[in-house]
Design a protein around this motif. Structure first.
Motif, PDB file in Angstrom:
ATOM      1  N   THR A 174      45.437  48.471  47.879  1.00  0.00           N
ATOM      2  CA  THR A 174      45.810  48.275  46.409  1.00  0.00           C
ATOM      3  C   THR A 174      44.514  47.930  45.389  1.00  0.00           C
ATOM      4  O   THR A 174      44.488  48.050  44.332  1.00  0.00           O
ATOM      5  CB  THR A 174      46.676  46.973  46.240  1.00  0.00           C
ATOM      6  OG1 THR A 174      47.815  47.191  46.989  1.00  0.00           O
ATOM      7  CG2 THR A 174      47.181  46.573  44.812  1.00  0.00           C
ATOM      8  N   THR A 175      43.561  47.164  46.076  1.00  0.00           N
ATOM      9  CA  THR A 175      42.443  46.882  45.406  1.00  0.00           C
ATOM     10  C   THR A 175      41.685  48.110  45.077  1.00  0.00           C
ATOM     11  O   THR A 175      41.069  48.198  43.958  1.00  0.00           O
ATOM     12  CB  THR A 175      41.463  45.888  46.404  1.00  0.00           C
ATOM     13  OG1 THR A 175      42.361  44.789  46.700  1.00  0.00           O
ATOM     14  CG2 THR A 175      40.211  45.493  45.630  1.00  0.00           C
ATOM     15  N   LEU A 176      41.817  48.998  46.107  1.00  0.00           N
ATOM     16  CA  LEU A 176      41.030  50.444  45.814  1.00  0.00           C
ATOM     17  C   LEU A 176      41.599  51.253  44.791  1.00  0.00           C
ATOM     18  O   LEU A 176      41.093  51.939  43.853  1.00  0.00           O
ATOM     19  CB  LEU A 176      40.824  51.133  47.059  1.00  0.00           C
ATOM     20  CG  LEU A 176      40.039  50.790  48.038  1.00  0.00           C
ATOM     21  CD1 LEU A 176      39.963  51.357  49.428  1.00  0.00           C
ATOM     22  CD2 LEU A 176      38.354  50.512  47.419  1.00  0.00           C
ATOM     23  N   GLN A 178      43.957  50.392  42.363  1.00  0.00           N
ATOM     24  CA  GLN A 178      44.197  49.709  40.966  1.00  0.00           C
ATOM     25  C   GLN A 178      43.125  50.274  40.230  1.00  0.00           C
ATOM     26  O   GLN A 178      43.734  50.533  38.800  1.00  0.00           O
ATOM     27  CB  GLN A 178      43.944  48.005  41.054  1.00  0.00           C
ATOM     28  CG  GLN A 178      44.948  47.434  40.556  1.00  0.00           C
ATOM     29  CD  GLN A 178      45.070  45.998  40.745  1.00  0.00           C
ATOM     30  OE1 GLN A 178      44.145  45.239  41.493  1.00  0.00           O
ATOM     31  NE2 GLN A 178      46.232  45.230  40.605  1.00  0.00           N
ATOM     32  N   PRO A 179      41.888  50.344  40.179  1.00  0.00           N
ATOM     33  CA  PRO A 179      40.927  50.805  39.094  1.00  0.00           C
ATOM     34  C   PRO A 179      41.308  52.308  38.669  1.00  0.00           C
ATOM     35  O   PRO A 179      41.356  52.584  37.425  1.00  0.00           O
ATOM     36  CB  PRO A 179      39.587  50.904  39.632  1.00  0.00           C
ATOM     37  CG  PRO A 179      39.720  49.911  40.830  1.00  0.00           C
ATOM     38  CD  PRO A 179      41.004  49.809  41.307  1.00  0.00           C
ATOM     39  N   SER A 180      41.894  53.131  39.642  1.00  0.00           N
ATOM     40  CA  SER A 180      42.253  54.392  39.392  1.00  0.00           C
ATOM     41  C   SER A 180      43.562  54.687  38.570  1.00  0.00           C
ATOM     42  O   SER A 180      43.383  55.171  37.676  1.00  0.00           O
ATOM     43  CB  SER A 180      42.442  55.316  40.908  1.00  0.00           C
ATOM     44  OG  SER A 180      41.486  55.089  41.495  1.00  0.00           O
ATOM     45  N   LEU A 182      44.388  52.024  36.496  1.00  0.00           N
ATOM     46  CA  LEU A 182      43.858  51.574  35.129  1.00  0.00           C
ATOM     47  C   LEU A 182      43.450  52.842  34.299  1.00  0.00           C
ATOM     48  O   LEU A 182      43.548  53.081  33.127  1.00  0.00           O
ATOM     49  CB  LEU A 182      43.115  50.417  35.294  1.00  0.00           C
ATOM     50  CG  LEU A 182      42.319  49.969  34.122  1.00  0.00           C
ATOM     51  CD1 LEU A 182      43.620  49.313  33.188  1.00  0.00           C
ATOM     52  CD2 LEU A 182      41.414  48.777  34.339  1.00  0.00           C
ATOM     53  N   ILE A 183      42.297  53.625  34.933  1.00  0.00           N
ATOM     54  CA  ILE A 183      41.861  54.793  34.243  1.00  0.00           C
ATOM     55  C   ILE A 183      42.822  55.967  33.794  1.00  0.00           C
ATOM     56  O   ILE A 183      42.835  56.416  32.785  1.00  0.00           O
ATOM     57  CB  ILE A 183      40.907  55.262  35.035  1.00  0.00           C
ATOM     58  CG1 ILE A 183      39.504  54.267  35.364  1.00  0.00           C
ATOM     59  CG2 ILE A 183      40.094  56.687  34.654  1.00  0.00           C
ATOM     60  CD1 ILE A 183      38.271  54.730  36.322  1.00  0.00           C
ATOM     61  N   THR A 186      44.911  54.523  30.874  1.00  0.00           N
ATOM     62  CA  THR A 186      44.223  54.491  29.793  1.00  0.00           C
ATOM     63  C   THR A 186      43.849  55.849  29.210  1.00  0.00           C
ATOM     64  O   THR A 186      44.258  56.222  27.993  1.00  0.00           O
ATOM     65  CB  THR A 186      42.542  54.128  30.041  1.00  0.00           C
ATOM     66  OG1 THR A 186      42.674  52.736  30.529  1.00  0.00           O
ATOM     67  CG2 THR A 186      41.840  53.659  28.823  1.00  0.00           C
TER      68      THR A 186
END
Length: 195
Positions: A174-176, A178-180, A182-183, A186
């Motif tokens: 999940t930590t890995l 999550q940024p993807s 979010l991008i 966006t």
């Protein structure tokens, strides 16, 4: 527990039944299994239990110089280490001759909720090498198993249970991700705005 290697004993002397407190003296058992005592010199205690060593030293003092000596031997500086899923990790003193794994877990405040109580590992250094013993604490019959009695310098390791490992792996994924996500979100918002 038997005296095998370097082990400390505290000898408390009380001669002739005097009820006043005597000075506490500490004598170390050397690597050759002997302890150097006042008046007696080198006394071999290797292979003896604490009680056997106590009786032997009392007899030697009685035969040589003291009337009704009262010698109390206590094991000192004998420790085990506990790591992993236990509430308090670190070094724990073996306070009695037969200290069990259960005693040390109790001193440490118990196991954490993530502990795997079915695979508790005791690592022991022996002359022939390192021996690992696995203990299943969920089995009530373990209370009569002699393998739970600890010796100096034992290492206790309690691993995480499968559920906790799975939860950790899921959290890492999940930590890995999550940024993807979010991008991607966006980018979708920007795309929607310009359409």
């Amino acid at each position: 527990m038997q005296i095998r290697n370097l082990q400390d004993y505290k000898a408390f002397g009380n001669s002739a039944g005097v009820s006043t407190a005597s000075a506490q003296l500490t004598f170390q058992v050397e690597e050759d299994g002997n302890v150097s005592l006042p008046v007696l010199g080198h006394v071999p205690v290797a292979g003896l239990t604490r009680i056997e060593a106590q009786r032997k030293i009392e007899k030697l003092y009685r035969d040589s110089s003291l009337v009704n000596p009262l010698i109390e031997l206590k094991i000192a500086n004998l420790k085990v280490q506990a790591f992993g899923e236990i509430k308090t990790q670190g070094n724990f003193t073996l306070t009695k001759e037969y200290t069990s794994l259960i005693d040390i877990i109790g001193q440490a405040g118990g196991l954490t909720p993530a502990a795997d109580e079915k695979h508790v590992k005791i690592i022991r250094h022996e002359k022939t090498g390192i021996r690992e013993t696995y203990i299943d604490l969920s089995d009530i019959n373990i209370l009569s198993d002699p393998r739970i009695f600890l010796q100096a310098d034992d290492i206790i390791y309690i691993a995480k249970n499968k559920r906790a490992v799975r939860d950790d792996n899921l959290q890492n994924v999940t930590t890995l991700i999550q940024p993807s996500i979010l991008i991607f979100n966006t980018a979708l918002i920007i795309y929607s705005l310009f359409r």
